[in-house]
Motif scaffolding. Structure first.
Motif, mmCIF file in Angstrom:
data_model
loop_
_atom_site.group_PDB
_atom_site.id
_atom_site.type_symbol
_atom_site.label_atom_id
_atom_site.label_comp_id
_atom_site.label_asym_id
_atom_site.label_seq_id
_atom_site.Cartn_x
_atom_site.Cartn_y
_atom_site.Cartn_z
ATOM 1 N N THR A 1 68.517 48.871 111.681
ATOM 2 C CA THR A 1 68.388 49.028 113.075
ATOM 3 C C THR A 1 69.437 47.838 113.772
ATOM 4 O O THR A 1 69.695 46.924 113.249
ATOM 5 C CB THR A 1 67.116 48.992 113.624
ATOM 6 O OG1 THR A 1 66.686 47.673 113.431
ATOM 7 C CG2 THR A 1 65.971 49.833 113.124
ATOM 8 N N VAL A 2 69.481 48.171 115.082
ATOM 9 C CA VAL A 2 70.281 47.341 115.768
ATOM 10 C C VAL A 2 69.671 46.062 115.834
ATOM 11 O O VAL A 2 70.308 44.693 115.568
ATOM 12 C CB VAL A 2 70.891 47.806 117.079
ATOM 13 C CG1 VAL A 2 71.417 46.696 118.131
ATOM 14 C CG2 VAL A 2 71.865 48.983 116.942
ATOM 15 N N ALA A 3 68.393 46.141 115.991
ATOM 16 C CA ALA A 3 67.681 44.946 116.004
ATOM 17 C C ALA A 3 67.740 43.915 114.748
ATOM 18 O O ALA A 3 67.718 42.627 114.896
ATOM 19 C CB ALA A 3 65.997 45.055 116.510
ATOM 20 N N GLU A 4 67.620 44.589 113.649
ATOM 21 C CA GLU A 4 68.033 43.925 112.458
ATOM 22 C C GLU A 4 69.451 43.202 112.387
ATOM 23 O O GLU A 4 69.429 42.214 111.800
ATOM 24 C CB GLU A 4 67.687 44.894 111.201
ATOM 25 C CG GLU A 4 66.406 45.246 110.722
ATOM 26 C CD GLU A 4 66.476 46.469 109.626
ATOM 27 O OE1 GLU A 4 66.951 46.013 108.650
ATOM 28 O OE2 GLU A 4 65.986 47.405 109.961
ATOM 29 N N ALA A 5 70.248 44.048 112.727
ATOM 30 C CA ALA A 5 71.619 43.408 112.696
ATOM 31 C C ALA A 5 71.737 42.251 113.651
ATOM 32 O O ALA A 5 72.307 41.108 113.344
ATOM 33 C CB ALA A 5 72.469 44.578 113.087
ATOM 34 N N GLU A 6 71.043 42.387 114.767
ATOM 35 C CA GLU A 6 71.195 41.321 115.779
ATOM 36 C C GLU A 6 70.436 39.998 115.092
ATOM 37 O O GLU A 6 71.085 38.861 115.205
ATOM 38 C CB GLU A 6 70.489 41.404 116.957
ATOM 39 C CG GLU A 6 71.244 42.322 117.878
ATOM 40 C CD GLU A 6 70.614 42.914 119.115
ATOM 41 O OE1 GLU A 6 71.313 43.583 119.873
ATOM 42 O OE2 GLU A 6 69.391 42.959 119.106
#
Length: 171
Positions: free
Chosen positions: A124-129
């Motif tokens: 997810t984008v949250a994981e990437a951030e």
């Protein structure tokens, strides 16, 4: 764990973000925007490609990252670092990479990172951030690393890699 066994269990996630110099619909970004579909098609056909983040528009330029409207995100999953490297530094993608300073601000902090995910997992984008924040705070570790200092799946010791000259890419 052998390299072949690790490859069956893990896939390589990558994220890179960039700060736009101009709005996406500006004349200054026409070449970049026009290249998105062809480059994404080449990526999807590349040996070792698994998945890429996209919205209903077919790319990820309208997906928010770090709550900043001037940042755009590219995130994908690959079989391994060799497959990702082969795509990044060849063909039209290499040509666009060489022109990135025309379209994107130069930023001092890390804007790209890699990490291993269980096979079949789509980050997810949250994981990437989170991974990017970790790289910025701690440097390359097995949790978040770069092509220049990568970690084999399941390993804790880095593998230092060589990248093509002149691109200055921190991926």
């Amino acid at each position: 764990m052998t390299e072949a066994a690790a490859a069956a269990v893990y896939e390589l996630a990558q994220v890179n973000i960039a700060r736009l110099k101009f709005p996406l619909d500006s004349p200054e970004l026409t070449d970049f925007v026009d290249a998105l579909d062809p480059v994404n098609a080449v990526a999807e056909a590349a040996d070792g490609f698994v998945w890429r983040l996209q919205s209903d528009s077919g790319d990820a330029t309208d997906i928010a990252v770090f709550g900043d409207d001037w940042l755009i995100i590219n995130m994908s999953v690959w079989r391994d670092t060799n497959a990702l490297t082969a795509f990044i530094y060849q063909g039209q993608h290499r040509e666009l990479l060489a022109r990135r300073r025309e379209w994107f601000e130069r930023v001092e902090e890390a804007m790209a990172t890699l990490w291993w995910v269980p096979a079949g997992h789509r980050p997810t984008v949250a994981e990437a951030e989170d991974r990017l924040r970790h790289l910025r705070a701690h440097g390359a570790t097995s949790y978040a690393f770069t092509l220049r200092t990568s970690f084999p799946a399941g390993a804790s010791a880095p593998v230092l890699g060589e990248l093509p000259e002149g691109l200055g890419c921190g991926v």
